[in-house]
Design a protein around this motif. Sequence first.
Motif, mmCIF file in Angstrom:
data_model
loop_
_atom_site.group_PDB
_atom_site.id
_atom_site.type_symbol
_atom_site.label_atom_id
_atom_site.label_comp_id
_atom_site.label_asym_id
_atom_site.label_seq_id
_atom_site.Cartn_x
_atom_site.Cartn_y
_atom_site.Cartn_z
ATOM 1 N N GLY A 42 0.819 -1.215 0.000
ATOM 2 C CA GLY A 42 0.000 0.000 0.000
ATOM 3 C C GLY A 42 0.844 1.252 0.000
ATOM 4 N N VAL A 43 1.873 1.291 0.860
ATOM 5 C CA VAL A 43 2.717 2.488 0.931
ATOM 6 C C VAL A 43 3.470 2.684 -0.388
ATOM 7 C CG1 VAL A 43 4.650 3.542 2.110
ATOM 8 C CG2 VAL A 43 2.929 2.310 3.407
ATOM 9 N N ALA A 44 3.992 1.581 -0.942
ATOM 10 C CA ALA A 44 4.718 1.706 -2.206
ATOM 11 C C ALA A 44 3.807 2.231 -3.301
ATOM 12 C CB ALA A 44 5.296 0.348 -2.602
ATOM 13 N N MET A 45 2.557 1.737 -3.327
ATOM 14 C CA MET A 45 1.612 2.212 -4.343
ATOM 15 C C MET A 45 1.382 3.697 -4.225
ATOM 16 S SD MET A 45 0.356 0.098 -6.446
ATOM 17 C CE MET A 45 -1.194 0.841 -6.918
ATOM 18 N N MET A 46 1.194 4.191 -2.966
ATOM 19 C CA MET A 46 0.947 5.624 -2.778
ATOM 20 C C MET A 46 2.121 6.430 -3.308
ATOM 21 S SD MET A 46 -0.852 6.320 0.843
ATOM 22 C CE MET A 46 -0.797 8.096 0.778
ATOM 23 N N ALA A 47 3.346 6.002 -2.954
ATOM 24 C CA ALA A 47 4.525 6.767 -3.372
ATOM 25 C C ALA A 47 4.624 6.796 -4.891
ATOM 26 C CB ALA A 47 5.782 6.132 -2.767
ATOM 27 N N VAL A 48 4.506 5.619 -5.523
ATOM 28 C CA VAL A 48 4.718 5.581 -6.966
ATOM 29 C C VAL A 48 3.607 6.304 -7.710
ATOM 30 C CG1 VAL A 48 4.966 4.063 -8.934
ATOM 31 C CG2 VAL A 48 6.041 3.476 -6.808
ATOM 32 N N LEU A 49 2.349 6.097 -7.300
ATOM 33 C CA LEU A 49 1.251 6.786 -7.982
ATOM 34 C C LEU A 49 1.361 8.297 -7.800
ATOM 35 C CD1 LEU A 49 -1.979 4.701 -7.476
ATOM 36 C CD2 LEU A 49 -1.221 5.725 -9.581
ATOM 37 N N GLY A 50 1.702 8.726 -6.570
ATOM 38 C CA GLY A 50 1.795 10.158 -6.302
ATOM 39 C C GLY A 50 2.878 10.833 -7.128
ATOM 40 N N VAL A 51 3.925 10.108 -7.504
ATOM 41 C CA VAL A 51 4.988 10.716 -8.296
ATOM 42 C C VAL A 51 4.712 10.594 -9.796
ATOM 43 C CG1 VAL A 51 7.423 10.578 -8.883
ATOM 44 C CG2 VAL A 51 6.719 10.337 -6.526
ATOM 45 N N THR A 52 4.274 9.386 -10.226
ATOM 46 C CA THR A 52 4.211 9.176 -11.679
ATOM 47 C C THR A 52 3.066 9.920 -12.342
ATOM 48 O OG1 THR A 52 2.973 7.147 -11.309
ATOM 49 C CG2 THR A 52 5.320 6.938 -11.650
ATOM 50 N N VAL A 53 1.928 10.055 -11.664
ATOM 51 C CA VAL A 53 0.799 10.690 -12.357
ATOM 52 C C VAL A 53 1.100 12.152 -12.698
ATOM 53 C CG1 VAL A 53 -1.628 11.265 -12.216
ATOM 54 C CG2 VAL A 53 -0.869 9.069 -11.426
ATOM 55 N N PRO A 54 1.563 12.989 -11.730
ATOM 56 C CA PRO A 54 1.918 14.360 -12.137
ATOM 57 C C PRO A 54 3.058 14.413 -13.144
ATOM 58 C CG PRO A 54 2.305 14.016 -9.794
ATOM 59 C CD PRO A 54 1.625 12.809 -10.291
ATOM 60 N N LEU A 55 4.040 13.528 -13.003
ATOM 61 C CA LEU A 55 5.166 13.525 -13.941
ATOM 62 C C LEU A 55 4.680 13.205 -15.355
ATOM 63 C CD1 LEU A 55 8.142 13.991 -13.471
ATOM 64 C CD2 LEU A 55 8.483 11.544 -13.457
#
Lengths: 203, 221
Positions: A42-55
């Motif tokens: 869950g934590v990994a998903m939050m980090a990756v989604l939070g970075v990749t979508v704006p990028l």
Amino acid sequence: MNDLAALFLRAAFVENMPLTFFLGLCTFIALSRRPSSAVGLGVAMMAVLGVTVPLNHLIYTALLAPGAWGWAGMPALDLSYLSLIAFIGVIAAVVQLLEMVLDRFFPAIYTAFGVFLPLLTVQCAILGGSLFMVERHYDLAQSAVFGLGAGAGFAVAVIMLGAIRARLAYADLPGGLRGLGITFVIAGMMSLGFSAFAQMVAS
Amino acid sequence: MPARPALWSVLTDPLVRQNPVTLQILGICSALAVTTSLATALTMSAALTAVVVMGAGMISLIRNHIPNSIRLIIQIVIIASLVIVIDQLLQAFLPEISRKLSVFVSLITTNCLVLGRSESFARLNPPIPAMIDGLGNGLGYSLVLIVIGAVRELFGEGALLGYQVLPLVDQGGWFTPLNLMLMAPSAFFLLGGLVWALRSVLPEQVEPPEHSAPAIAEDRA
């Protein structure tokens, strides 16, 4: 501001990635056997989604969207069909970077994530987040909030499922239903529960 | 032809016995999302089977030239290119269904089924068996999709492929459509039930229990 908070809640609960869009189910089912691994995922998903979508939003608007090359005298150029490859590349790169940064500066977190990080490259929910962002024309702030919200929703769902499955390990189920079968049924019930959130937004 | 039986089992094993969806937990993501009607399920099955077969063939052709450390990226790029082609074809020739499938065609890229087969089979085997393995897995996946899609459309709308099979109440018939069938939870329930049914027929797929009850002492005296 209010809109962003609403978008966060909407992304996390109403449009919960695994339970209403069936995205990322492979890892959702495979890694929810224990609550501890579910928390890591869950934590990994939050980090990756939070970075990749704006990028990906930046890359899409600057390079790929129809008319993005207008300043270079090519207003008719439409590269949006390349977005899939670009997004996958960005996601793979971000996951790799995150892995290296964590390994260098936060070894404890890195070992806790274990094998989940590289797996996230091929997570449908992460690619799906970027594709939804394009389809719904979010701006930069909205896409960042959407990414975080979707990650949080995934984390909530997978931790709940992990906790339920840990309990069910002691239940005496019919043989054919054991493992995969009962997990689908539980996920279906959770999905029923989450569909109540849809009413919350409608009202 | 001594190689025939092996190839034949490579093709038929994934259909039921080693089904990618119900046993290997691969490619579930899209299996549930696109099954609200039989037409979208069929399109999705065809698209995925095409991608798996072609992707397996290509990856297997260059399998001796892929460096081990970057093989995932190469595989994903090949698969993504194939998916873009399929997506453009669908948008051009089946715009209606392509709109219904929305992002899920693009999501074939990250479908674990495609990558899983190329990772575990295609990169270790010559092209012909690799493509047959891809075909078998694609068909096994299609089988699950078609069963679930048919059940959901039949009971959710009383129709199959858009033709009214069961006459609806509001058109003078007797069948009340079950709206639940068109919603997300029913897909989970149906797939869970399918897994249960399959494992009752094939008991060797049953997972071992994680905990067993402690043995009760026989002599209490």
